[in-house]
Design a protein around this motif. Structure first.
Motif, PDB file in Angstrom:
ATOM      1  N   PRO A 116     -53.004   9.454  18.359  1.00  0.00           N
ATOM      2  CA  PRO A 116     -52.632   9.404  16.935  1.00  0.00           C
ATOM      3  C   PRO A 116     -52.140  10.720  16.343  1.00  0.00           C
ATOM      4  N   ASP A 159     -43.990  11.889  14.174  1.00  0.00           N
ATOM      5  CA  ASP A 159     -45.392  11.645  14.451  1.00  0.00           C
ATOM      6  C   ASP A 159     -45.489  10.407  15.340  1.00  0.00           C
ATOM      7  N   ARG A 207     -46.511   7.388  14.790  1.00  0.00           N
ATOM      8  CA  ARG A 207     -46.020   6.146  14.193  1.00  0.00           C
ATOM      9  C   ARG A 207     -44.499   6.087  14.197  1.00  0.00           C
ATOM     10  N   GLN A 208     -43.857   7.192  13.880  1.00  0.00           N
ATOM     11  CA  GLN A 208     -42.390   7.227  13.908  1.00  0.00           C
ATOM     12  C   GLN A 208     -41.865   7.063  15.336  1.00  0.00           C
ATOM     13  N   LEU A 220     -43.276   5.368  17.627  1.00  0.00           N
ATOM     14  CA  LEU A 220     -43.443   3.953  17.939  1.00  0.00           C
ATOM     15  C   LEU A 220     -42.296   3.136  17.347  1.00  0.00           C
ATOM     16  N   GLU A 221     -41.939   3.440  16.125  1.00  0.00           N
ATOM     17  CA  GLU A 221     -40.871   2.703  15.451  1.00  0.00           C
ATOM     18  C   GLU A 221     -39.511   2.910  16.129  1.00  0.00           C
ATOM     19  N   ARG A 263     -47.034   2.214  22.500  1.00  0.00           N
ATOM     20  CA  ARG A 263     -48.237   2.022  21.703  1.00  0.00           C
ATOM     21  C   ARG A 263     -48.857   3.364  21.347  1.00  0.00           C
ATOM     22  N   ILE A 264     -49.686   3.347  20.319  1.00  0.00           N
ATOM     23  CA  ILE A 264     -50.488   4.507  19.932  1.00  0.00           C
ATOM     24  C   ILE A 264     -51.891   4.236  20.442  1.00  0.00           C
ATOM     25  N   ALA A 314     -52.379   0.490  18.353  1.00  0.00           N
ATOM     26  CA  ALA A 314     -51.190  -0.073  17.707  1.00  0.00           C
ATOM     27  C   ALA A 314     -50.092  -0.179  18.736  1.00  0.00           C
TER      28      ALA A 314
END
Length: 267
Positions: A169, A223, A225-226, A228-229, A235-236, A259
């Motif tokens: 994360p 980061d 999340r970005q 991942l997108e 996955r995280i 995630a």
């Protein structure tokens, strides 16, 4: 012999002896190291000019000299778990370390995944692409996890993983697009560098193509999340402190807090 060369080589030789390297092998490394350190000092203009770029060059010479070259040890704790760790800048020595272990683990069991964990400030892209090419030639899938910081050359290896790609994360990743000369002839090195960067990220991620078309030198930081997108990771993953029994119970129950991103399409 220059005093600085003697001191640095002595420090390195002490490390070799601490690692239980035979005295004969250590002595051989000592001679090689002093020559390389002396050459680095001369290249920097002498001891009085050892600052900034000269120090960087000295460190690179030591890192890439093979002074810590050692055979693959089957009893190495991480290797016994089919795991490999990159925790420094990418260079020829790091690439050799990783490639040796990838080939060994693939030959040992081509059906079981290999875990490669990366925390790196970046480094030589040639070394990163060497790892990518070997990784993609193996039968064993290679899962890659980014830890803490995975920059530039490290992200290249992560993006092209043949197994699952993950990040913890708090990881920050970066894609570094150098100030390439885009108008060179087809055999220009900048043109070749840009092409292989663009093609790798086009094939394995959803990174905007415009990032590779803008002139100038650019660092794009993401980061987890970005990442991942944009399809840099699948996955995280969250580090677990639970016991093995608790983890197995959670898996059987279908639990999990990681995630996940959309599935990758086949290349």
């Amino acid at each position: 012999m220059k005093p600085l060369a003697l001191v640095l080589a002595a420090v390195a030789i002490a490390g070799l002896l601490a690692a239980a390297v035979p005295i004969g092998v250590a002595a051989m490394h000592f001679a090689v190291l002093t020559d390389r350190v002396s050459a680095a000092v001369d290249a920097g203009g002498g001891v009085e000019h050892l600052a900034g770029p000269a120090v960087d060059q000295l460190v690179d010479r030591l890192n890439e000299s093979g002074y810590d070259l050692s055979p693959v040890d089957p009893d190495e704790p991480l290797l016994a778990q089919r795991s490999i760790l990159i925790s420094e800048g990418m260079n020829e020595r790091v690439a050799r370390h990783v490639i040796q272990r990838l080939l060994y683990l693939d030959r040992l069991d081509p059906d079981s995944p290999i875990e490669l964990r990366i925390s790196t400030s970046g480094g030589w892209t040639d070394s990163a692409f060497a790892i990518v090419d070997v990784m993609q030639s193996l039968d064993a899938p290679v899962n890659v996890t980014a830890l803490g910081g995975c920059y530039s050359a490290g992200t290249v290896v992560l993006a092209a993983a043949t197994g699952e790609r993950a990040a913890t994360p708090n990881t920050i990743l970066s894609i570094h697009v150098n100030d390439y000369h885009r108008d060179g002839d087809p055999y220009d090195v900048d043109r070749q560098e840009l092409t292989r960067f663009r093609e790798l990220y086009r094939r394995y991620t959803r990174v905007p193509p415009a990032w590779f078309d803008a002139p100038g030198d650019h660092q794009y930081y993401l980061d987890a999340r970005q990442a991942l997108e944009l399809g840099l990771i699948d996955r995280i993953t969250k580090p677990e402190r639970a016991s093995r029994g608790a983890r197995e119970a959670g898996e059987e129950a279908g639990g999990g807090t990681d995630a996940e991103g959309p599935s990758r399409s086949a290349a």
